[in-house]
Design an enzyme around this catalytic site. Structure first.
Site, mmCIF file in Angstrom:
data_model
loop_
_atom_site.group_PDB
_atom_site.id
_atom_site.type_symbol
_atom_site.label_atom_id
_atom_site.label_comp_id
_atom_site.label_asym_id
_atom_site.label_seq_id
_atom_site.Cartn_x
_atom_site.Cartn_y
_atom_site.Cartn_z
ATOM 1 N N GLY A 11 11.868 -11.062 5.562
ATOM 2 C CA GLY A 11 11.149 -11.665 6.968
ATOM 3 C C GLY A 11 10.598 -10.341 7.422
ATOM 4 O O GLY A 11 11.279 -9.213 7.334
ATOM 5 N N ASP A 127 17.435 -9.575 12.694
ATOM 6 C CA ASP A 127 18.636 -10.247 12.548
ATOM 7 C C ASP A 127 19.688 -9.467 13.060
ATOM 8 O O ASP A 127 20.754 -9.819 13.410
ATOM 9 C CB ASP A 127 19.045 -10.777 11.262
ATOM 10 C CG ASP A 127 17.980 -11.865 10.782
ATOM 11 O OD1 ASP A 127 17.332 -12.276 11.495
ATOM 12 O OD2 ASP A 127 18.125 -11.954 9.587
ATOM 13 N N ARG A 171 19.508 -15.971 11.718
ATOM 14 C CA ARG A 171 20.352 -16.223 10.348
ATOM 15 C C ARG A 171 21.843 -16.493 10.970
ATOM 16 O O ARG A 171 22.034 -17.076 11.764
ATOM 17 C CB ARG A 171 19.986 -15.257 9.149
ATOM 18 C CG ARG A 171 18.583 -15.351 8.568
ATOM 19 C CD ARG A 171 18.708 -14.908 7.190
ATOM 20 N NE ARG A 171 17.382 -15.069 6.782
ATOM 21 C CZ ARG A 171 17.254 -14.779 5.189
ATOM 22 N NH1 ARG A 171 18.213 -14.172 4.710
ATOM 23 N NH2 ARG A 171 16.166 -15.032 4.956
HETATM 24 P P1 ATP Z 1 15.337 -11.120 6.722
HETATM 25 O O1 ATP Z 1 16.918 -11.319 6.671
HETATM 26 O O2 ATP Z 1 15.060 -10.047 7.884
HETATM 27 O O3 ATP Z 1 14.589 -12.217 6.471
HETATM 28 P P2 ATP Z 1 15.964 -10.091 4.206
HETATM 29 O O4 ATP Z 1 15.731 -8.818 3.217
HETATM 30 O O5 ATP Z 1 17.674 -10.301 4.347
HETATM 31 O O6 ATP Z 1 15.311 -10.149 5.449
HETATM 32 P P3 ATP Z 1 15.901 -12.118 2.186
HETATM 33 O O7 ATP Z 1 14.924 -13.440 1.758
HETATM 34 O O8 ATP Z 1 17.297 -12.559 2.057
HETATM 35 O O9 ATP Z 1 15.178 -11.256 3.167
HETATM 36 O O10 ATP Z 1 15.585 -11.276 0.503
HETATM 37 C C1 ATP Z 1 14.376 -10.739 0.423
HETATM 38 C C2 ATP Z 1 14.156 -10.499 -1.225
HETATM 39 O O11 ATP Z 1 14.982 -9.635 -1.608
HETATM 40 C C3 ATP Z 1 14.576 -11.833 -2.014
HETATM 41 O O12 ATP Z 1 13.389 -12.496 -1.935
HETATM 42 C C4 ATP Z 1 14.842 -11.266 -3.424
HETATM 43 O O13 ATP Z 1 13.598 -11.018 -3.880
HETATM 44 C C5 ATP Z 1 15.508 -10.180 -3.060
HETATM 45 N N1 ATP Z 1 17.008 -10.385 -2.974
HETATM 46 C C6 ATP Z 1 17.950 -11.086 -2.185
HETATM 47 N N2 ATP Z 1 19.066 -11.307 -2.665
HETATM 48 C C7 ATP Z 1 19.104 -10.637 -3.954
HETATM 49 C C8 ATP Z 1 20.050 -10.448 -4.871
HETATM 50 N N3 ATP Z 1 21.207 -10.888 -4.776
HETATM 51 N N4 ATP Z 1 19.593 -9.819 -6.122
HETATM 52 C C9 ATP Z 1 18.479 -9.127 -6.164
HETATM 53 N N5 ATP Z 1 17.606 -9.413 -5.135
HETATM 54 C C10 ATP Z 1 17.793 -9.984 -4.367
#
Ligand code: ATP
Length: 323
Positions: A11, A127, A171
């Site tokens: 995000g 978040d 979240r």
């Molecule tokens: P926000 O919570 O602010 O939206 P975030 O970084 O937590 O941001 P996510 O959508 O959970 O957002 O993760 C972003 C990207 O990180 C995913 O689309 C994926 O490409 C990668 N990612 C998430 N989890 C994993 C995992 N377990 N292993 C490898 N890559 C991951």
């Protein structure tokens, strides 16, 4: 080291651009070339990266969102996807990667670093759920946007003797909701960290009505047991008992879109600068965050899969102040 790359993932958060700018300009200052990767891990896999000059990151400091673009990439969650990403980094002769993002993005960063590639994470998500940084990029701006909405809703709620359920993002973490409730003077708050009892909440709102409150504002975290719509459905069946007329407002992505405030611009600049400094010291596999006002690094392995907890004292305080 000659060349590094930087990407934003997950995000978007207000302040990401300030972090990109800091990474680029401090990296150039060390005599490195800095490539900007478009669209997060998806762009990394596709090899969408180009060197950025100091001018390329001019005029972005005050803009919300991310000029590099972000994406969710399910492919990067697979070993095959990450191997493709590694090949693309090697083809572009990139020696280290800075990942600006939240929990999921830092999990991805950790997986890449476990495959032997130097990665440094920058704590960025509205978040505020990341262990390894007391506060993350975007939280302060998102909170101020939520507050502006809450202040306005209170004004209209008072005129009509209404109760408003305001849903805020976050979240599985209730940080934004709790802080918005405290700073916005909400009558109640529903958090993912505490089981929501709609019956108790209805009683609380009715008590507020009997105490002569002109309005009742409930901040609902999107990850709470009942989201705002769920609570509203419950309350509609008990309308007579509430006293107030009921409305629901979901702030949603409005919270993300603002121009970053001073706090986020400065935090993002410090963390971006801290990321290249960490790489220069030879550190990798770490998250750069703000801990007790200082820029610190925490091993990514200690960050991923954990959920930052809320201060129970603040939860209690919010309840007392709501009277
Ligand atoms: P926000 O919570 O602010 O939206 P975030 O970084 O937590 O941001 P996510 O959508 O959970 O957002 O993760 C972003 C990207 O990180 C995913 O689309 C994926 O490409 C990668 N990612 C998430 N989890 C994993 C995992 N377990 N292993 C490898 N890559 C991951």
């Amino acid at each position: 080291m000659k060349r590094i790359a930087v990407l934003t993932s997950g995000g978007d958060a207000p302040g990401m651009n300030a972090a990109i700018r800091a990474v680029v300009r401090t990296g150039l200052g060390y005599g490195w070339e800095v490539c900007g990767v478009r669209h997060g891990y998806a762009g990394l896999i596709a090899g969408e990266m180009d060197p950025l000059s100091a001018r390329d990151v001019g005029g972005v400091l005050q803009r919300g969102g991310t000029v590099l673009g972000s994406a969710r990439s399910p492919e990067f969650e697979t070993l095959e996807g990450r191997e493709k990403a590694l090949r693309s980094l090697n083809e572009h002769e990139v020696e280290a990667l800075v990942v600006i993002g939240g929990n999921g993005s830092q999990t991805g960063a950790c997986r890449l670093s476990e495959m032997g590639f130097p990665v440094v994470g920058v704590a960025s998500t509205i978040d505020n759920d990341l262990v390894g940084s007391d506060i993350t990029i975007g939280v302060d701006t998102a909170l101020n946007i939520a507050l502006e909405a809450i202040d306005r809703l209170k004004t209209t709620a008072s005129s009509h003797h209404r109760a408003f359920l305001v849903e805020v993002m976050g979240r599985r973490c209730g940080y934004l909701a709790l802080m918005a409730a405290i700073a916005g003077g909400a009558e109640a708050v529903a958090l993912p960290e505490v089981e929501t009892d709609p019956e108790a909440l209805a009683t609380e709102l009715h008590a507020a009505y009997l105490r002569g409150k002109p309005h009742a504002l409930v901040v609902v975290a999107e990850g709470a047991t009942y989201n705002a719509e769920g609570l509203a459905a419950y309350f509609r069946d008990h309308k007579d008992r509430l006293g107030f007329d009921l409305r629901v407002t979901t702030l949603g992505h409005v919270q993300r879109g603002g121009a970053p405030g001073a706090f986020d611009r400065i935090l993002a600049t410090r963390l971006g600068g801290g990321a290249t400094e960490a790489l220069r010291r030879g550190e990798s596999g770490v998250l750069v965050g703000d801990i007790q006002g200082e820029i610190r690094t925490t091993p990514l392995a200690e960050v991923v899969g954990k959920q930052k907890s809320l201060d129970p004292w603040l939860i209690k305080l919010a309840g007392v102040l709501a009277k």
